[in-house]
Write an enzyme that holds these catalytic residues in place. Structure first.
Site, mmCIF file in Angstrom:
data_model
loop_
_atom_site.group_PDB
_atom_site.id
_atom_site.type_symbol
_atom_site.label_atom_id
_atom_site.label_comp_id
_atom_site.label_asym_id
_atom_site.label_seq_id
_atom_site.Cartn_x
_atom_site.Cartn_y
_atom_site.Cartn_z
ATOM 1 N N ASP A 3 27.149 20.453 12.618
ATOM 2 C CA ASP A 3 26.451 21.723 12.386
ATOM 3 C C ASP A 3 25.775 22.211 13.658
ATOM 4 O O ASP A 3 25.590 21.459 14.619
ATOM 5 C CB ASP A 3 25.395 21.554 11.281
ATOM 6 C CG ASP A 3 24.379 20.459 11.582
ATOM 7 O OD1 ASP A 3 24.758 19.420 12.148
ATOM 8 O OD2 ASP A 3 23.189 20.654 11.279
ATOM 9 N N GLU A 42 22.538 17.804 10.473
ATOM 10 C CA GLU A 42 21.595 17.122 11.371
ATOM 11 C C GLU A 42 20.473 18.059 11.772
ATOM 12 O O GLU A 42 19.327 17.646 11.953
ATOM 13 C CB GLU A 42 22.333 16.620 12.623
ATOM 14 C CG GLU A 42 21.502 15.683 13.499
ATOM 15 C CD GLU A 42 20.674 16.383 14.573
ATOM 16 O OE1 GLU A 42 19.834 15.709 15.175
ATOM 17 O OE2 GLU A 42 20.864 17.601 14.823
HETATM 18 ZN ZN LIG Z 1 22.021 18.028 18.250
#
Ligand SMILES: [Zn+2]
Length: 383
Positions: A80, A142
């Site tokens: 992401d 993340e």
């Molecule tokens: Zn990163």
């Protein structure tokens, strides 16, 4: 069919939006990025497992494995990106653009670029039989909740001896960072006419007690914990924002406070939270208010791998830099929880991450590929 070139792979990854964000209007699936990686890794002979993440719509982790065994190496990255500032980019954030020896694009350094660099580095090694497995791990979310890494800990996957996370560290080995928690305290009193204090319970008065107590607790933590590996060598607590009341002539009925705590490795997050909850319960009793305590998101634990770990030593040698700590958080603690000795080391600079005109400098690519190939030889081919 052969693997696309490094630049082609990076272009395709960057052209495939996969923003993760706690604001639903920005949040997107990472499925298309996972599918791209899966198709390339399958071509290289990896066995690919795509794991949906429970309670997260259209979010997936990918575990791609070449070879077998109990040791081996994980090369890990997140699929992401953060959102982008529309209009503040000099070029389309989803179109990889080369200018002055730099590749621009959203995720170029943080960190879709790492996957292209890693796959390109290992493509010529993939037909040699490995003695220990090489695992490419691609995670979801993340940049928001870290739900991808948390799901892996739940599942107990993947397993290997060592892991490298290719976050942008300008090719400096990183063995530790602090943890982060963000919390919210809501004090509920009772509003009333200000002329008679007995008509209500003032939430602002109680918040004053809460803040004094938190500052006391902050000092206790600072006295108790210290780690000189960090620039700020003690745990911090920042009181970030406060909202309460509405009018000077009304007893304040409600007041909310948000704060963060940045923990050092070795601190027990649950223990810390329990200590705060106990203190708040005492204040609620004393003041006759209701105090609610909520986490704004689940804690990201502090991360630390021993400086004596072989992967730390090996990467210090390969990069000719001594291992350091950083001020940003990664999935490192979660991979350590899975039993892997984890190091964070990647191309590009964190200074360019999370902002307009994110780029990766071309001169970061080859040294990173050398590190990757050396680690694969060391841990998968036992050379
Ligand atoms: Zn990163």
């Amino acid at each position: 069919m052969s693997l696309p070139s490094l630049i082609q792979m990076m272009s395709q990854l960057i052209a495939t939006p996969s923003i993760s964000c706690s604001q639903a209007s920005w949040d997107q699936s990472n499925k298309a990025v996972i599918t791209l990686l899966e198709s390339w890794l399958t071509q290289l002979g990896f066995r690919c497992e795509v794991l949906p993440i429970a309670n997260q719509k259209d979010k997936f982790n990918l575990i791609a494995t070449l070879g077998e065994g109990t040791g081996g190496l994980v090369l890990s990255g997140h699929t992401d990106t953060v959102p982008y500032d529309q209009g503040r980019w000099q070029s389309d954030p989803f179109k990889l653009t080369e200018r002055e020896q730099k590749l621009y694009g959203l995720g170029s350094c943080d960190m879709k670029g790492f996957f292209a660099i890693a796959l390109d580095a290992i493509k010529s090694m993939a037909d040699v039989p490995f003695e220990e497995p090489l695992i490419i791990l691609a995670t979801a979310d993340e940049e928001s909740s870290m739900s991808g890494a948390r799901a892996l800990v739940e599942a107990g996957l993947p397993k290997a001896r060592y892991a490298l996370i290719g976050e942008p560290t300008s090719l400096t080995p990183i063995y530790a960072h602090k943890g982060i928690m963000m919390e919210r305290i809501e004090v509920r009193g009772k509003s009333g006419h200000s002329s008679n204090p007995k008509l209500g319970v003032n939430a602002l008065d109680t918040m004053h007690t809460v803040i004094s107590d938190l500052m006391q607790f902050r000092q206790e933590l600072k006295n108790e914990y210290s780690n000189t590996d960090f620039l700020i060598d003690y745990p911090t607590m920042n009181l970030g924002c406060i909202h309460g009341g509405d009018n000077p002539n009304r007893i304040c009925g409600h007041c909310d406070l948000e704060f963060d705590i940045r923990t050092l490795p070795g601190m027990d997050d649950d223990h810390l939270i329990q200590a705060i909850q106990t203190r708040l319960a005492n204040i609620a009793d004393q003041t006759g208010t209701q105090i609610e305590f909520n986490r704004l998101f689940p804690a990201v634990p502090a991360f630390a791998t021993s400086r004596n770990s072989d992967i730390v030593k090996a990467c210090e040698q390969l990069t000719n830099k001594s291992a350091q700590t950083v001020a940003f958080a990664t999935e490192g603690a979660f991979l350590n929880q899975l039993g892997m000795e984890t190091l964070v080391l990647g191309p590009g600079s964190i200074d360019q991450a999370h902002q307009p005109n994110e780029f990766i400098a071309l001169d970061q690519i080859e040294p990173m590929q050398n590190v990757i190939r050396s680690l694969v030889k060391r841990y998968c081919l036992n050379e």
